[in-house]
Each structure stands twice: as structure tokens, then as C-alpha cells.
Design an enzyme around this catalytic site. Structure first.
Site, PDB file in Angstrom:
ATOM      1  N   ARG A 139      32.121  -8.357  32.203  1.00 32.21           N
ATOM      2  CA  ARG A 139      30.671  -8.531  32.223  1.00 32.21           C
ATOM      3  C   ARG A 139      29.931  -7.274  31.785  1.00 32.21           C
ATOM      4  O   ARG A 139      28.893  -7.368  31.116  1.00 32.21           O
ATOM      5  CB  ARG A 139      30.220  -8.951  33.626  1.00 32.21           C
ATOM      6  CG  ARG A 139      30.728 -10.334  34.002  1.00 32.21           C
ATOM      7  CD  ARG A 139      30.126 -10.837  35.270  1.00 32.21           C
ATOM      8  NE  ARG A 139      30.652 -12.166  35.585  1.00 32.21           N
ATOM      9  CZ  ARG A 139      30.211 -12.918  36.575  1.00 32.21           C
ATOM     10  NH1 ARG A 139      29.229 -12.481  37.335  1.00 32.21           N
ATOM     11  NH2 ARG A 139      30.736 -14.101  36.804  1.00 32.21           N
ATOM     12  N   ASP A 165      15.511 -15.632  43.033  1.00 35.53           N
ATOM     13  CA  ASP A 165      16.848 -15.186  42.642  1.00 35.53           C
ATOM     14  C   ASP A 165      16.782 -13.698  42.327  1.00 35.53           C
ATOM     15  O   ASP A 165      15.736 -13.174  41.918  1.00 35.53           O
ATOM     16  CB  ASP A 165      17.364 -15.957  41.429  1.00 35.53           C
ATOM     17  CG  ASP A 165      18.884 -15.864  41.293  1.00 35.53           C
ATOM     18  OD1 ASP A 165      19.583 -16.686  41.921  1.00 35.53           O
ATOM     19  OD2 ASP A 165      19.370 -14.949  40.595  1.00 35.53           O
TER      20      ASP A 165
END
Length: 283
Positions: free
Chosen positions: A46, A154
Site C-alpha cells: 500500500r 470515516d
């Protein structure tokens, strides 16, 4: 040891244990997420994208950049890259069946303008709060007469932006019946896209929020969805979060958690009422 060394040799960037530990500690500090040792490959894959975007030659340079005072914008990108965003419409459907039943019982005959608040904590790309909105619109036929809002938050700013847009690929419609797809979305089959209709989107406020930081909300919630979020936290962090959820729930309010999560220490405050469903005591 030899296998790990061979793997490192095949990588585009070197990534040693010290760098992984620095990143894991930073993630824990910033988000509360605990990265176990077996997550090292995930972290590499990532963050390698961030190194390429920044034209850095090593994880050592990336860690130094994060540690510098010039990395405020990158810190958000770093967190976005690490956090997991796996979701779909009507995931764990028994939660939505339960919500429809209980909200209809509680508010079906309530006076108009009654206040109803639901929080999707860890909303990812928005499928969960849109599923909540569909459920409420279908179970309370006079929903527009109520003071009803969904808060969806979020940590990942890119997910908040995607959720706010309400635009998805048609293949993401898994979980939506044909009737719901027709009723609540506008489909563009030439582009293989669908967009949530504005009326449904207007029920939801999307915000970026770190669950470990201050919460600006003042009023109480009738239901909170926090599913498959706490699995990334250690025990003390999870306990603190649950205590805060308890404080934010109205008496008799509902908490929905993920299928792989459990609540043990808070059962005197949050009473188990079904599979991964808990209720705050009425008093």
C-alpha cells in the site's frame, strides 16, 4: 530468514523491520489500528504507491519525510493508504432487518417532526449509510415528516469524498435487489455506473472523523453502526470507544457491530439482543 531476505531482494524498495515498526507505531498513534507483524507485506504494497508518487527511493526516506514538519498533507495520504475499505450494500442483512423492525415500532406512530438520528461510524465508501437510508425510507413511509438525519463518518478522506458523490460501478450493486436498484439509483449502463438518487443522498451528512479524537456531535443517536472497525484496535482502545458509543446512544438505542467482533466487558451497559446487536439500557 532466508525467505524473507529473498523477498526483500525482489522488492522495488527495501523495507526493513525498523521501518515497519516505525510505521506500525505511527499508525497506532494516529488511528488506534494495531498492525501485527503479518501485515508487513500489506503495508509495503500500500505504501509503495506513495513512494512512487513522491519519487522517493526508499522506505527510510519515506519515514524521514513523515517525521519531518513538511508532511502534513502526506499524513492524510498515508492514513488513507493504510486503512481498509471493504464494504457492500446491505452487508450483514440481519442488521437492516432488525433496524427496520425496531425503528418502525419506535417511530411508526410517533408525532411528526420527531427527532431520529443514526450514525454510521466507519462508513467507508458509503454503502452502509445508503443501506441505512433505504431501510429507513422503506420502513417509515412518513420519513420526510420526521426530523431524520444520518451521520456517516470515516477516517479516510478519499472514502468520504466517494461516499458523498454516491457514484458506484454497476458491479457494486451486489446486495441491492432489482426493485431497490430501480427505486433508489439512476443507472448509466453505457458507463457501467449508478448514482444514488438525490433524495436519498440528502438524508446523509458525510464527514471525516478520527474515532480516537474529539467528537463534535452533541445530540444522542437512536442507532450506531460500527462494524468491522474495532477489530483493528487493541483491548483498551476498544473499551474506550465502546464507552464513548454508550454515552452517545439515547436510552434504548441500538449498537450494531461486525460479525467478527465481540463485546465482553461492557455487557452491563450494552445488552446483547441478537447476533452482533446490542442495546443501551432504558435507564
Amino acid at each position: 530468514m532466508l525467505a524473507a531476505a529473498a523477498q526483500d531482494a525482489d522488492r522495488e524498495f527495501s523495507f526493513n523491520e525498523q521501518e515497519f515498526r516505525y510505521i506500525a507505531d505511527l499508525v497506532k498513534t494516529k488511528t488506534g489500528i494495531v498492525l501485527a507483524d503479518h501485515k508487513k507485506n500489506m503495508v509495503y504494497s500500500r505504501l509503495a504507491r506513495r513512494l512512487r508518487a513522491l519519487r522517493l527511493e526508499s522506505f527510510e526516506a519515506y519515514c524521514s519525510f513523515l517525521e519531518s514538519g513538511d508532511s502534513e498533507d502526506e499524513m492524510g495520504m498515508f492514513i488513507n493508504a493504510i486503512t481498509t475499505n471493504l464494504t457492500r450494500f446491505f452487508r450483514e442483512p440481519h442488521h437492516f432487518d432488525h433496524l427496520a423492525e425496531k425503528m418502525s415500532e419506535q417511530f411508526g406512530n410517533a408525532p411528526t417532526a420527531s427527532r431520529i438520528r443514526i450514525w454510521s461510524a466507519g462508513c467507508s465508501s458509503g454503502e452502509e449509510p445508503y443501506s441505512v437510508a433505504m431501510t429507513m425510507a422503506e420502513s417509515l413511509t412518513r420519513l420526510s415528516a420526521y426530523n431524520f438525519r444520518i451521520l456517516a463518518t470515516d477516517l479516510d478522506t478519499s472514502m468520504v469524498a466517494n461516499a458523498t458523490a454516491g457514484r458506484y460501478r454497476l458491479r457494486d450493486a451486489e446486495g441491492l435487489s432489482k426493485a431497490r436498484l430501480a427505486k433508489w439509483t439512476i443507472q448509466d449502463r453505457s458507463r457501467n455506473e449508478m448514482t444514488i438518487k438525490q433524495g436519498l443522498r440528502d438524508l446523509i451528512t458525510f464527514k471525516q472523523l478520527n474515532l480516537l479524537h474529539d467528537w463534535p456531535m452533541k445530540g444522542k443517536f437512536d442507532a450506531i453502526f460500527c462494524r468491522n472497525v474495532m477489530i483493528y484496535f487493541d483491548g483498551p482502545t476498544k473499551d474506550r470507544l465502546l464507552n464513548r458509543f454508550h454515552s452517545c446512544l439515547a436510552p434504548g438505542g441500538w449498537l450494531y457491530i461486525g460479525h467478527s467482533e465481540t463485546i465482553l466487558e461492557q455487557r452491563d451497559q450494552l445488552i446483547p439482543m441478537g447476533k452482533t446487536i446490542y442495546r443501551k439500557a432504558l435507564r
